[in-house]
Write a protein that holds these residues in place. Structure first.
Motif, PDB file in Angstrom:
ATOM      1  N   GLU A 184       2.251   0.714  -8.654  1.00 56.41           N
ATOM      2  CA  GLU A 184       1.377  -0.553  -8.766  1.00 56.41           C
ATOM      3  C   GLU A 184       2.814  -2.163  -7.945  1.00 56.41           C
ATOM      4  O   GLU A 184       1.433  -2.761  -7.238  1.00 56.41           O
ATOM      5  N   ASP A 185       4.018  -1.857  -8.040  1.00 57.54           N
ATOM      6  CA  ASP A 185       5.503  -3.109  -7.903  1.00 57.54           C
ATOM      7  C   ASP A 185       4.735  -2.617  -6.379  1.00 57.54           C
ATOM      8  O   ASP A 185       5.098  -3.725  -5.241  1.00 57.54           O
ATOM      9  N   LEU A 186       5.350  -1.389  -6.109  1.00 59.77           N
ATOM     10  CA  LEU A 186       5.303  -0.704  -4.710  1.00 59.77           C
ATOM     11  C   LEU A 186       4.137  -1.584  -3.551  1.00 59.77           C
ATOM     12  O   LEU A 186       4.264  -1.363  -2.503  1.00 59.77           O
ATOM     13  N   GLY A 187       2.631  -1.239  -4.196  1.00 53.72           N
ATOM     14  CA  GLY A 187       1.815  -1.417  -3.172  1.00 53.72           C
ATOM     15  C   GLY A 187       1.507  -2.707  -3.054  1.00 53.72           C
ATOM     16  O   GLY A 187       1.174  -3.064  -1.858  1.00 53.72           O
ATOM     17  N   ASP A 188       1.645  -3.441  -4.407  1.00 56.32           N
ATOM     18  CA  ASP A 188       1.437  -5.112  -3.838  1.00 56.32           C
ATOM     19  C   ASP A 188       3.040  -5.809  -2.663  1.00 56.32           C
ATOM     20  O   ASP A 188       2.563  -6.615  -1.827  1.00 56.32           O
TER      21      ASP A 188
END
Length: 114
Positions: free
Chosen positions: A41-45
């Motif tokens: 999720e952090d990588l997607g952000d």
């Protein structure tokens, strides 16, 4: 020779130990999966912050055989200015991507426990 009740006791203890070990592995795997999903999720952000769709679509080709010379020179100058602006935008985007890749907010302490 070992009596029958001893065999039943041994196999019961072994089966319970196996179930306990499998439950412990399942809990560890679930925790790792949740940590991985949080990291994704952090990588997607971060990927969304890159803003990859900044390039405008190119205009269709029109032959310039029967057009006025001044109109063509103005169009050519306008195209040159737009090209310079697109290069500057790509350069700025590349610099921001490079900074994001070099200075990631990830710290080893943030890694979920195994």
């Amino acid at each position: 020779m070992i009596p029958v009740w001893a065999w039943i006791l041994i196999w019961t203890v072994l089966a319970l130990a196996l179930l306990g070990m499998l439950a412990w592995f399942a809990v560890r795997l679930f925790r790792k999966l949740m940590g991985t999903l949080g990291a994704l999720e952090d990588l997607g952000d971060q990927v969304a912050a890159l803003d990859l769709d900044t390039m405008p679509p190119r205009a269709a080709f029109h032959p310039a055989v029967f057009q006025d010379r001044r109109e063509l020179s103005l169009a050519r100058e306008q195209a040159r200015i737009e090209r310079v602006l697109r290069r500057a935008q790509r350069r700025d985007l590349s610099v921001s991507r490079g900074k994001l890749l070099q200075h990631t907010p990830y710290k080893p302490e943030d890694r979920p426990p195994c």
